[in-house]
Scaffold this motif. Structure first.
Motif, short mmCIF file in Angstrom:
data_model
loop_
_atom_site.label_atom_id
_atom_site.label_comp_id
_atom_site.label_asym_id
_atom_site.label_seq_id
_atom_site.Cartn_x
_atom_site.Cartn_y
_atom_site.Cartn_z
N ASN A 64 41.69 60.65 20.97
CA ASN A 64 41.06 60.03 21.70
C ASN A 64 40.42 58.91 21.40
N ALA A 65 40.49 58.57 20.07
CA ALA A 65 39.69 57.17 18.75
C ALA A 65 40.80 56.24 19.38
N MET A 66 42.04 56.36 19.79
CA MET A 66 42.20 55.26 19.86
C MET A 66 42.47 54.55 21.19
N ALA A 67 42.26 55.38 22.11
CA ALA A 67 42.22 55.03 23.61
C ALA A 67 41.00 53.86 24.31
N PRO A 68 39.67 54.08 23.49
CA PRO A 68 39.16 52.89 24.06
C PRO A 68 39.88 51.16 23.44
N PHE A 69 40.75 51.28 22.19
CA PHE A 69 41.30 50.17 21.86
C PHE A 69 42.71 49.79 22.61
N LEU A 70 43.19 50.62 23.67
CA LEU A 70 44.73 50.87 24.10
C LEU A 70 43.97 50.58 25.70
N GLY A 71 43.55 50.72 26.05
CA GLY A 71 42.98 50.88 27.86
C GLY A 71 43.02 52.50 28.28
N GLY A 72 42.39 53.18 27.39
CA GLY A 72 43.04 54.40 28.26
C GLY A 72 43.99 55.13 28.59
N SER A 73 44.81 54.35 28.49
CA SER A 73 45.91 54.34 28.49
C SER A 73 46.97 54.97 27.53
N LEU A 74 46.30 56.32 26.81
CA LEU A 74 47.36 57.38 25.85
C LEU A 74 47.69 58.75 27.27
N ALA B 87 49.89 71.97 9.81
CA ALA B 87 50.44 73.29 10.13
C ALA B 87 49.06 73.85 10.90
N VAL B 88 48.52 73.80 10.03
CA VAL B 88 47.43 75.00 11.27
C VAL B 88 46.24 74.35 12.04
N ALA B 89 46.33 72.79 12.55
CA ALA B 89 45.29 71.94 13.23
C ALA B 89 46.36 70.79 14.12
N SER B 90 47.40 70.63 14.02
CA SER B 90 48.09 69.80 14.27
C SER B 90 48.02 68.86 15.58
N ASP B 91 47.89 69.69 16.86
CA ASP B 91 47.33 69.69 18.22
C ASP B 91 45.81 69.03 18.51
N GLN B 92 44.62 69.62 17.51
CA GLN B 92 43.74 68.93 17.52
C GLN B 92 43.68 67.23 16.50
N ILE B 93 43.91 67.61 16.03
CA ILE B 93 44.54 66.33 15.04
C ILE B 93 44.85 64.93 16.26
N VAL B 94 46.10 65.39 16.82
CA VAL B 94 46.54 64.18 17.49
C VAL B 94 45.48 64.48 19.23
N GLN B 95 44.80 65.23 18.32
CA GLN B 95 44.08 64.87 20.34
C GLN B 95 42.98 64.10 19.46
N ILE B 96 42.18 64.21 18.27
CA ILE B 96 41.21 63.39 18.00
C ILE B 96 41.81 62.00 17.59
N PHE B 97 43.47 61.80 17.60
CA PHE B 97 43.49 60.57 17.30
C PHE B 97 43.51 59.80 18.37
#
Length: 86
Positions: free
Chosen positions: A76-86, A64-74
């Motif tokens: 950023n972490a997945m971008a190298p594995f998915l070719g940066g197309s998130l 509830a407090v940090a949903s936007d930041q949690i989504v952004q962290i996820f």
């Protein structure tokens, strides 16, 4: 040479410790109940339920407090594995 193997499952047998007491009434009453209670495999169910509910509450509060930041962290972490197309 002997090899000792470790069991990875619980035995269905119950181990009952010998109680060093001379009073037969005492052994059949209080000591028997104590041994049964100590050898019980039931566990602490209310404690685990409380821990689970508290963990779920912490996750909901953080989301509830940090949903936007949690989504952004996820993302950023997945971008190298998915070719940066998130």
């Amino acid at each position: 040479m002997t090899v000792h193997r470790t069991r990875l499952h619980r035995s269905s047998r119950r181990v009952v410790a010998a109680v060093p007491t001379t009073d037969v009434a005492m052994r059949s009453g209080l000591a028997t109940r104590l041994i049964e209670r100590l050898s019980s495999e039931r566990g602490d169910v209310p404690g685990w339920v409380l821990i689970t509910l508290m963990t779920a509450g912490i996750v909901v509060a953080l989301w509830a407090v940090a949903s936007d930041q949690i989504v952004q962290i996820f993302e950023n972490a997945m971008a190298p594995f998915l070719g940066g197309s998130l």
